[in-house]
Motif scaffolding. Structure first.
Motif, PDB file in Angstrom:
ATOM      1  N   HIS A   1      49.620  35.349 -83.836  1.00 31.21           N
ATOM      2  CA  HIS A   1      48.285  34.933 -84.255  1.00 31.21           C
ATOM      3  C   HIS A   1      48.268  33.418 -84.398  1.00 31.21           C
ATOM      4  O   HIS A   1      49.067  32.848 -85.153  1.00 31.21           O
ATOM      5  CB  HIS A   1      47.898  35.594 -85.581  1.00 31.21           C
ATOM      6  N   ARG A   2      47.397  32.789 -83.648  1.00 35.18           N
ATOM      7  CA  ARG A   2      47.239  31.331 -83.654  1.00 35.18           C
ATOM      8  C   ARG A   2      48.568  30.615 -83.425  1.00 35.18           C
ATOM      9  O   ARG A   2      48.806  29.529 -83.915  1.00 35.18           O
ATOM     10  CB  ARG A   2      46.545  30.855 -84.924  1.00 35.18           C
TER      11      ARG A   2
ATOM     12  N   ALA B   1      42.907  40.317 -86.539  1.00 35.93           N
ATOM     13  CA  ALA B   1      42.873  38.877 -86.273  1.00 35.93           C
ATOM     14  C   ALA B   1      43.851  38.523 -85.155  1.00 35.93           C
ATOM     15  O   ALA B   1      43.516  37.748 -84.251  1.00 35.93           O
ATOM     16  CB  ALA B   1      43.211  38.096 -87.546  1.00 35.93           C
ATOM     17  N   GLU B   2      45.049  39.094 -85.204  1.00 40.93           N
ATOM     18  CA  GLU B   2      46.026  38.837 -84.140  1.00 40.93           C
ATOM     19  C   GLU B   2      45.517  39.369 -82.803  1.00 40.93           C
ATOM     20  O   GLU B   2      45.628  38.703 -81.770  1.00 40.93           O
ATOM     21  CB  GLU B   2      47.376  39.462 -84.476  1.00 40.93           C
TER      22      GLU B   2
ATOM     23  N   ASP C   1      42.356  39.821 -81.855  1.00 39.79           N
ATOM     24  CA  ASP C   1      41.240  38.985 -81.400  1.00 39.79           C
ATOM     25  C   ASP C   1      41.746  37.672 -80.803  1.00 39.79           C
ATOM     26  O   ASP C   1      41.247  37.217 -79.766  1.00 39.79           O
ATOM     27  CB  ASP C   1      40.271  38.692 -82.542  1.00 39.79           C
ATOM     28  N   TRP C   2      42.709  37.045 -81.458  1.00 41.78           N
ATOM     29  CA  TRP C   2      43.255  35.774 -80.966  1.00 41.78           C
ATOM     30  C   TRP C   2      43.908  35.959 -79.595  1.00 41.78           C
ATOM     31  O   TRP C   2      43.716  35.161 -78.688  1.00 41.78           O
ATOM     32  CB  TRP C   2      44.260  35.206 -81.965  1.00 41.78           C
ATOM     33  N   ASN C   3      44.674  37.039 -79.448  1.00 42.21           N
ATOM     34  CA  ASN C   3      45.357  37.269 -78.181  1.00 42.21           C
ATOM     35  C   ASN C   3      44.394  37.647 -77.061  1.00 42.21           C
ATOM     36  O   ASN C   3      44.647  37.343 -75.899  1.00 42.21           O
ATOM     37  CB  ASN C   3      46.485  38.285 -78.362  1.00 42.21           C
TER      38      ASN C   3
ATOM     39  N   TRP D   1      49.330  27.539 -73.456  1.00 43.31           N
ATOM     40  CA  TRP D   1      47.977  27.466 -74.021  1.00 43.31           C
ATOM     41  C   TRP D   1      47.027  27.174 -72.860  1.00 43.31           C
ATOM     42  O   TRP D   1      47.252  26.230 -72.101  1.00 43.31           O
ATOM     43  CB  TRP D   1      47.925  26.365 -75.072  1.00 43.31           C
TER      44      TRP D   1
ATOM     45  N   GLU E   1      40.424  24.706 -83.065  1.00 38.01           N
ATOM     46  CA  GLU E   1      40.543  26.127 -83.419  1.00 38.01           C
ATOM     47  C   GLU E   1      41.340  26.299 -84.711  1.00 38.01           C
ATOM     48  O   GLU E   1      40.959  27.073 -85.587  1.00 38.01           O
ATOM     49  CB  GLU E   1      41.203  26.912 -82.281  1.00 38.01           C
TER      50      GLU E   1
ATOM     51  N   ALA F   1      39.875  27.463 -88.479  1.00 37.20           N
ATOM     52  CA  ALA F   1      40.215  28.880 -88.556  1.00 37.20           C
ATOM     53  C   ALA F   1      39.964  29.416 -89.960  1.00 37.20           C
ATOM     54  O   ALA F   1      40.391  28.815 -90.944  1.00 37.20           O
ATOM     55  CB  ALA F   1      41.675  29.084 -88.181  1.00 37.20           C
TER      56      ALA F   1
ATOM     57  N   GLU G   1      41.663  35.623 -92.305  1.00 41.77           N
ATOM     58  CA  GLU G   1      42.363  36.363 -91.258  1.00 41.77           C
ATOM     59  C   GLU G   1      43.696  36.906 -91.774  1.00 41.77           C
ATOM     60  O   GLU G   1      44.409  37.585 -91.061  1.00 41.77           O
ATOM     61  CB  GLU G   1      42.606  35.467 -90.050  1.00 41.77           C
TER      62      GLU G   1
END
Length: 159
Positions: A39-40, A97-98, A100-102, A133, A143, A147, A151
């Motif tokens: 995540h992020r 959250a993880e 969605d980020w991926n 990235w 981002e 953030a 999350e």
């Protein structure tokens, strides 16, 4: 004089030979058996209080990694200050959250040459681009700077 210690290039071994386990006994290698993700680029679901610098999808093919590391450091400092101020002793990223980020990362990568059908050091064993990235360094910084901290789940410190 120069001494070089070459231990090999294993880009998919982000923790090297260190076996990192979560509270349920799952190891990072097991969690990543179907693809390396985070995540992020700093947190991994199921591994409370584990934070990485230069984690999945924070490497670049177009700019300086220092920008990415500075963004991660600022993000982690903000996250840890929030945890401290709220009395949390344990922080864990939410699974959604993880995910969605991926999905955001995958959508960005889909428009790049890096996802073409080839073997490369920036792909994991599942064939997913785990390293790079897909956007600008400015986008990464923005981002992480904005953030939402919800999350994560925050658990009280043991007292």
């Amino acid at each position: 004089d120069l001494v070089v210690l070459a231990t090999g290039f294993q880009s998919t071994r982000l923790f090297g030979d260190i076996a990192v386990s979560g509270p349920d006994g799952l190891t990072v290698d097991q969690a990543w058996s179907e693809g390396i993700r985070a995540h992020r680029s700093v947190a991994l679901k199921g591994f409370p209080n584990l934070f990485m610098m230069y984690g999945p999808n924070s490497n670049l093919g177009h700019s300086s990694i220092l920008v990415m590391l500075e963004a991660q450091a600022g993000y982690l400092a903000r996250l840890l200050r929030h945890a401290r101020d709220s009395g949390a002793g344990r922080i864990e990223v939410k699974a959604q959250a993880e995910e969605d980020w991926n999905r955001f990362i995958a959508d960005g990568l889909a428009r790049t040459v890096w996802t073409s059908d080839c073997r490369s050091w920036y792909k994991d064993e599942a064939g997913r681009v785990f390293s790079l990235w897909p956007h600008s360094t400015r986008r990464f910084s923005q981002e992480l700077a904005r953030a939402p901290l919800d999350e994560y789940r925050y658990f009280p410190a043991a007292g």
